[in-house]
Design a protein around this motif. Structure first.
Motif, PDB file in Angstrom:
ATOM      1  N   GLY A  99       0.818  -1.203   0.000  1.00 44.94           N
ATOM      2  CA  GLY A  99       0.000   0.000   0.000  1.00 44.94           C
ATOM      3  C   GLY A  99       0.855   1.257   0.000  1.00 44.94           C
ATOM      4  N   MET A 100       0.215   2.366  -0.381  1.00 42.80           N
ATOM      5  CA  MET A 100       0.930   3.647  -0.438  1.00 42.80           C
ATOM      6  C   MET A 100       1.472   4.035   0.942  1.00 42.80           C
ATOM      7  N   VAL A 125      -2.592  -7.373  -4.665  1.00 40.38           N
ATOM      8  CA  VAL A 125      -1.179  -7.315  -4.255  1.00 40.38           C
ATOM      9  C   VAL A 125      -0.620  -5.921  -4.520  1.00 40.38           C
ATOM     10  N   MET A 126      -0.935  -5.376  -5.699  1.00 39.41           N
ATOM     11  CA  MET A 126      -0.428  -4.032  -6.029  1.00 39.41           C
ATOM     12  C   MET A 126      -0.882  -3.001  -5.010  1.00 39.41           C
ATOM     13  N   ASP A 127      -2.123  -3.143  -4.549  1.00 42.26           N
ATOM     14  CA  ASP A 127      -2.671  -2.153  -3.624  1.00 42.26           C
ATOM     15  C   ASP A 127      -2.360  -2.482  -2.170  1.00 42.26           C
ATOM     16  N   GLY A 128      -1.604  -3.562  -1.943  1.00 47.51           N
ATOM     17  CA  GLY A 128      -1.234  -3.921  -0.574  1.00 47.51           C
ATOM     18  C   GLY A 128      -2.415  -4.411   0.238  1.00 47.51           C
ATOM     19  N   LEU A 129      -3.416  -4.996  -0.426  1.00 47.60           N
ATOM     20  CA  LEU A 129      -4.631  -5.397   0.286  1.00 47.60           C
ATOM     21  C   LEU A 129      -4.826  -6.913   0.337  1.00 47.60           C
ATOM     22  N   ARG A 166       4.983 -13.698 -15.631  1.00 49.73           N
ATOM     23  CA  ARG A 166       5.529 -12.591 -16.429  1.00 49.73           C
ATOM     24  C   ARG A 166       4.623 -11.367 -16.326  1.00 49.73           C
ATOM     25  N   ARG A 167       3.303 -11.631 -16.374  1.00 46.19           N
ATOM     26  CA  ARG A 167       2.355 -10.513 -16.283  1.00 46.19           C
ATOM     27  C   ARG A 167       2.443  -9.847 -14.918  1.00 46.19           C
ATOM     28  N   LEU A 168       2.660 -10.654 -13.868  1.00 48.27           N
ATOM     29  CA  LEU A 168       2.754 -10.072 -12.517  1.00 48.27           C
ATOM     30  C   LEU A 168       3.990  -9.177 -12.407  1.00 48.27           C
ATOM     31  N   VAL A 169       5.110  -9.676 -12.901  1.00 47.06           N
ATOM     32  CA  VAL A 169       6.349  -8.875 -12.817  1.00 47.06           C
ATOM     33  C   VAL A 169       6.200  -7.588 -13.619  1.00 47.06           C
ATOM     34  N   HIS A 170       5.564  -7.688 -14.780  1.00 46.78           N
ATOM     35  CA  HIS A 170       5.344  -6.479 -15.579  1.00 46.78           C
ATOM     36  C   HIS A 170       4.430  -5.494 -14.839  1.00 46.78           C
ATOM     37  N   LEU A 171       3.453  -6.068 -14.136  1.00 46.19           N
ATOM     38  CA  LEU A 171       2.548  -5.202 -13.382  1.00 46.19           C
ATOM     39  C   LEU A 171       3.303  -4.500 -12.234  1.00 46.19           C
ATOM     40  N   PHE A 172       4.215  -5.240 -11.602  1.00 45.51           N
ATOM     41  CA  PHE A 172       5.062  -4.620 -10.561  1.00 45.51           C
ATOM     42  C   PHE A 172       5.795  -3.413 -11.147  1.00 45.51           C
ATOM     43  N   ARG A 173       6.325  -3.601 -12.353  1.00 46.01           N
ATOM     44  CA  ARG A 173       7.137  -2.527 -12.947  1.00 46.01           C
ATOM     45  C   ARG A 173       6.274  -1.334 -13.362  1.00 46.01           C
ATOM     46  N   ILE A 174       5.071  -1.638 -13.857  1.00 40.22           N
ATOM     47  CA  ILE A 174       4.126  -0.555 -14.190  1.00 40.22           C
ATOM     48  C   ILE A 174       3.777   0.218 -12.915  1.00 40.22           C
ATOM     49  N   THR A 218      -4.837 -10.632   1.413  1.00 36.42           N
ATOM     50  CA  THR A 218      -4.725 -11.379   2.668  1.00 36.42           C
ATOM     51  C   THR A 218      -3.834 -12.604   2.442  1.00 36.42           C
ATOM     52  N   ASP A 219      -3.531 -13.308   3.528  1.00 38.44           N
ATOM     53  CA  ASP A 219      -2.726 -14.530   3.404  1.00 38.44           C
ATOM     54  C   ASP A 219      -3.389 -15.535   2.469  1.00 38.44           C
ATOM     55  N   ALA A 220      -4.713 -15.686   2.649  1.00 34.56           N
ATOM     56  CA  ALA A 220      -5.436 -16.670   1.834  1.00 34.56           C
ATOM     57  C   ALA A 220      -5.380 -16.282   0.354  1.00 34.56           C
ATOM     58  N   GLU A 221      -5.498 -14.985   0.091  1.00 37.07           N
ATOM     59  CA  GLU A 221      -5.464 -14.524  -1.301  1.00 37.07           C
ATOM     60  C   GLU A 221      -4.067 -14.689  -1.910  1.00 37.07           C
ATOM     61  N   LEU A 222      -3.041 -14.482  -1.075  1.00 39.37           N
ATOM     62  CA  LEU A 222      -1.674 -14.707  -1.568  1.00 39.37           C
ATOM     63  C   LEU A 222      -1.460 -16.180  -1.931  1.00 39.37           C
ATOM     64  N   ARG A 223      -2.009 -17.043  -1.079  1.00 47.03           N
ATOM     65  CA  ARG A 223      -1.891 -18.486  -1.347  1.00 47.03           C
ATOM     66  C   ARG A 223      -2.582 -18.824  -2.664  1.00 47.03           C
ATOM     67  N   GLU A 224      -3.787 -18.254  -2.823  1.00 45.17           N
ATOM     68  CA  GLU A 224      -4.560 -18.524  -4.045  1.00 45.17           C
ATOM     69  C   GLU A 224      -3.812 -18.009  -5.280  1.00 45.17           C
ATOM     70  N   LEU A 225      -3.210 -16.831  -5.130  1.00 47.64           N
ATOM     71  CA  LEU A 225      -2.473 -16.246  -6.254  1.00 47.64           C
ATOM     72  C   LEU A 225      -1.272 -17.119  -6.617  1.00 47.64           C
ATOM     73  N   ASP A 226      -0.560 -17.575  -5.605  1.00 50.71           N
ATOM     74  CA  ASP A 226       0.586 -18.457  -5.850  1.00 50.71           C
ATOM     75  C   ASP A 226       0.156 -19.689  -6.648  1.00 50.71           C
ATOM     76  N   ALA A 227      -0.977 -20.259  -6.230  1.00 48.37           N
ATOM     77  CA  ALA A 227      -1.463 -21.472  -6.905  1.00 48.37           C
ATOM     78  C   ALA A 227      -1.861 -21.163  -8.350  1.00 48.37           C
ATOM     79  N   LEU A 228      -2.553 -20.056  -8.565  1.00 51.44           N
ATOM     80  CA  LEU A 228      -2.971 -19.697  -9.926  1.00 51.44           C
ATOM     81  C   LEU A 228      -1.768 -19.401 -10.819  1.00 51.44           C
ATOM     82  N   LEU A 229      -0.744 -18.769 -10.241  1.00 50.24           N
ATOM     83  CA  LEU A 229       0.456 -18.449 -11.023  1.00 50.24           C
ATOM     84  C   LEU A 229       1.182 -19.729 -11.450  1.00 50.24           C
ATOM     85  N   ASP A 230       1.175 -20.705 -10.540  1.00 47.50           N
ATOM     86  CA  ASP A 230       1.815 -21.990 -10.880  1.00 47.50           C
ATOM     87  C   ASP A 230       1.130 -22.642 -12.079  1.00 47.50           C
ATOM     88  N   ALA A 231      -0.186 -22.401 -12.170  1.00 55.55           N
ATOM     89  CA  ALA A 231      -0.951 -23.075 -13.222  1.00 55.55           C
ATOM     90  C   ALA A 231      -1.035 -22.262 -14.516  1.00 55.55           C
TER      91      ALA A 231
END
Lengths: 185, 516
Positions: free
Chosen positions: A44-45, B11-15, B36-44, B17-30
């Motif tokens: 977050g910001m 993730v970008m907005d820092g919002l 690549r899109r996540l890293v690009h989003l980090f850079r944007i 939760t642990d459960a959502e991070l777990r879900e994201l990890d699983a979706l990224l694996d699949a």
């Protein structure tokens, strides 16, 4: 805005003489540089603001070791990069998630490439011009004016969730545009 | 937008939760291209954030440093003091050896007795000190149930010492916590997805009982996102004015000397004024206030007024052109030198004079008190019988769309005064609150008048807004930011033959303070 070494030296002399408020002049002059370094840390910001603040506090505590003939900016940016690295490592340690992606960010910190950053920013500017006006405005309010989602939602008469979704859509469109134009190369 | 993009946005907005991070990890694996899109989003995101033009740090960093320097000074003094011999008292005190063995034995008993009793006392002191030191220096990290996600000025009680807690630390047991004026902290449960955010000047204890969590909020403000609690074991948070019973929700609780505020964002929380009373169920989007002599009632939250952390206090000097001098001490703004506004007008009419004003600008407060003493001195060289000299003195606040409770008083020395409250809002604010004292003094009466105003405001509900205050004297409120001394007659003085009137307004005392 950065300051001439002589001016920085004079300010540091005042600080060493006990005038803490003089440090505010350095904070004003260099805060955007520090911000640019730590802005890459996901979160977050308010977390980023905290990191910027921590960087300045850390720099203050190391001010004794700063040689006034050196350029203050690179010295400060290195402290900011250290703070950002620590934050990323802490984040990975705590959540245990997204480690490989955070590792990519860590590597980018370790090899600061200003040319690459400038190229991305240039492409991003042109992509922003292609966004629908509403999305471009929301990007400006969120990132340039640092408005909260609540404030943005109130301005546009939408819910906070809707404001977040609009911003998210704008980011995705920007990512696709930058990718298309080879801005991530 | 698909679920993967949705989670990336969190993730970008820092919002996330642990459960959502777990879900994201699983979706990224699949998803082959997901990483690549996540890293690009980090850079944007990083590049977009770099475009920021507004920064809040100019005042906050020196404030942190001053507080830090204060701590370092105290530590340095303590380090030096510890190396010095302890001061000894030559008088007989409660802890003198004579009292351990009895004065008679001290004087006439066997010679080994004083030495023996002194050794016993020393052993007791060593044991007690050892316990204290162990608790003081016992590391905060451990395998406790709370992780400190973010902290500034957070301290935990260890033995008789308050020990600073850094982000990333783990708090064990049933910690007793406090934050400083500019402090704030966020804790996350290790065994459940409950988070608690502490605002500035907050003291609380996180305890466990056999029937669920038992927290106490002694003062300050917390925001809680409570995970669903086990059936029959609700989380209870007690304050001086009541107890909140939580099953699983998001809310903020603010405990002040006079009242406790409960504002609920999600779910519902029951507020009990006392253990024997039924209490009121406060649903999402509502708030209620527990205070002495007032029944609980539900009121609607206004959009955007949910308290946000960290709190920030920002006094700004907007205009200062007089001879007054102001000093900010803690949360109180004092006028340390009197502002003297001389007036002398051979020709009459409405006129402004230079003055000084201090604008209080704060974005986070629950209550505020402003008081002002104005002394007006008039010297009239030629008597003008029968004329009335109207004057007003006042305070005015602009504020955002927020409801206030207020208590206002004003008066003049031996003169009539009236108060008027309300008034039109300015284009960029939600409304105004005016406190005006008006005197109708005969123009012929030279002399001094002392006018005192005092205004207290309580924000309702506690939330994020801004307030600007200014003080003026004169027949009407001036248009610019200054204390004005304006004196006005309905007709030119030449008609009544007055030659000169000299006036001065002295602002003896002007104090703005946040009251608890």
């Amino acid at each position: 805005m950065t300051l001439e070494p002589a001016i920085v030296g004079a300010i540091i002399d005042r600080i060493r003489g006990g005038d803490i408020d003089a440090y505010a002049e350095l904070v004003v002059a260099y805060q955007s540089e520090v911000w640019k370094v730590v802005a890459a840390v996901p979160g977050g910001m308010s977390q980023i603001e905290e990191l910027v603040q921590r960087t300045f506090v850390q720099a203050y505590q190391q001010l004794d070791s700063f040689e006034v003939r050196r350029d203050f900016g690179p010295w400060l940016r290195e402290i900011a990069r250290n703070q950002a690295r620590m934050e990323l490592r802490r984040s990975v340690r705590e959540s245990g998630r997204l480690q490989q992606y955070y590792d990519v960010l860590l590597r980018e910190f370790d090899s600061e490439s200003e040319v690459m950053t400038e190229a991305l920013e240039e492409t991003l500017r042109s992509c922003r011009e292609e966004l629908p006006p509403l999305l471009n405005q929301i990007i400006a309010e969120r990132y340039e004016q640092a408005l909260s989602f609540e404030d943005i939602a109130a301005r546009w008469g939408r819910s906070v969730a809707a404001a977040r979704q609009l911003l998210s859509r704008a980011r995705v469109m920007l990512r696709e545009c930058v990718d298309r134009k080879g801005g991530f190369a | 937008m698909n679920r993967l993009e949705e989670l990336m946005a969190l993730v970008m907005d820092g919002l996330a939760t642990d459960a959502e991070l777990r879900e994201l990890d699983a979706l990224l694996d699949a998803d082959e291209t997901g990483g690549r899109r996540l890293v690009h989003l980090f850079r944007i995101e990083s590049a977009l954030r770099s475009s920021r033009v507004r920064f809040p740090l100019t005042t906050s960093v020196p404030a942190v440093l001053r507080a830090d320097q204060g701590r370092r000074l105290a530590d340095s003094v303590l380090d030096q003091v510890r190396r010095l011999p302890r001061p000894r008292s030559t008088r007989t005190t409660l802890f003198s050896p004579e009292w351990f063995v009895g004065l008679a034995f001290w004087k006439s008993g066997p010679k080994w007795l004083p030495a023996w009793s002194a050794a016993l006392a020393l052993a007791a002191v060593v044991l007690v000190s050892g316990w204290g030191v162990w608790n003081s220096f016992k590391p905060v990290d451990g395998s406790g149930p709370w992780t400190v996600v973010q902290a500034r000025g957070l301290e935990v009680r260890r033995g008789w010492r308050w020990q600073t807690v850094e982000p990333g630390a783990t708090l064990e047991g049933e910690p007793r916590l406090r934050t400083g004026l500019q402090g704030n902290a966020t804790l996350r449960g290790k065994r459940e997805a409950t988070t608690v955010a502490l605002g500035g000047q907050t003291r609380m204890r996180l305890e466990h009982g056999s029937s669920g969590k038992r927290w106490s909020l002694d003062q300050g403000r917390i925001e809680v996102h409570a995970a669903h609690q086990p059936d029959g074991r609700p989380l209870r948070i007690s304050t001086t004015h009541g107890e909140a019973e939580v099953v699983g929700t998001t809310f903020s609780l603010s405990a002040r000397k006079t009242a406790t505020w409960l504002q609920v964002e999600e779910g519902s929380v029951r507020l009990h004024p006392s253990p024997e009373q039924q209490g009121l169920l406060v649903p999402a989007g509502q708030f209620s206030v527990a205070t002495m002599g007032r029944a609980l009632e539900l009121q609607a939250n206004r959009p955007g007024e949910i308290l946000r952390l960290p709190v920030a206090l920002d006094f700004q000097q907007a205009f200062h052109d007089g001879d007054g001098e102001w000093r900010l001490e803690g949360t109180t703004l004092h006028q340390v030198r009197v502002s003297h506004v001389p007036m002398s007008h051979p020709v009459w009419g409405t006129s402004d004079s230079p003055g000084s004003a201090y604008i209080l600008k704060t974005t986070a407060w629950d209550s505020i008190e402003l008081s002002c003493d104005v002394e007006v001195e008039r010297t009239i060289h030629d008597e003008v019988p029968g004329w009335i000299w109207p004057q007003t003195f006042g305070l005015r606040f602009y504020f955002g769309a927020t409801t206030f409770q207020f208590n206002a008083e004003g008066g003049g020395a031996g003169q009539a005064a009236s108060l008027s409250l309300g008034g039109p809002g300015s284009p960029d604010s939600g409304g105004t609150l005016r406190l005006t004292g008006r005197t109708q003094a005969p123009l012929a009466s030279a002399g001094r008048g002392l006018h005192h105003f005092r205004l207290q405001l309580w924000r309702q509900p506690a939330g994020d807004c801004h307030v600007l205050g200014r003080v003026w004297t004169g027949p009407s409120e001036p248009e610019h930011w200054a204390i004005d001394a304006q004196f006005h007659l309905d007709q030119p003085l030449t008609q009544v033959g007055m030659q000169t009137v000299s006036c001065s307004a002295r602002f003896h005392h002007f104090q703005v303070s946040l009251i608890d």
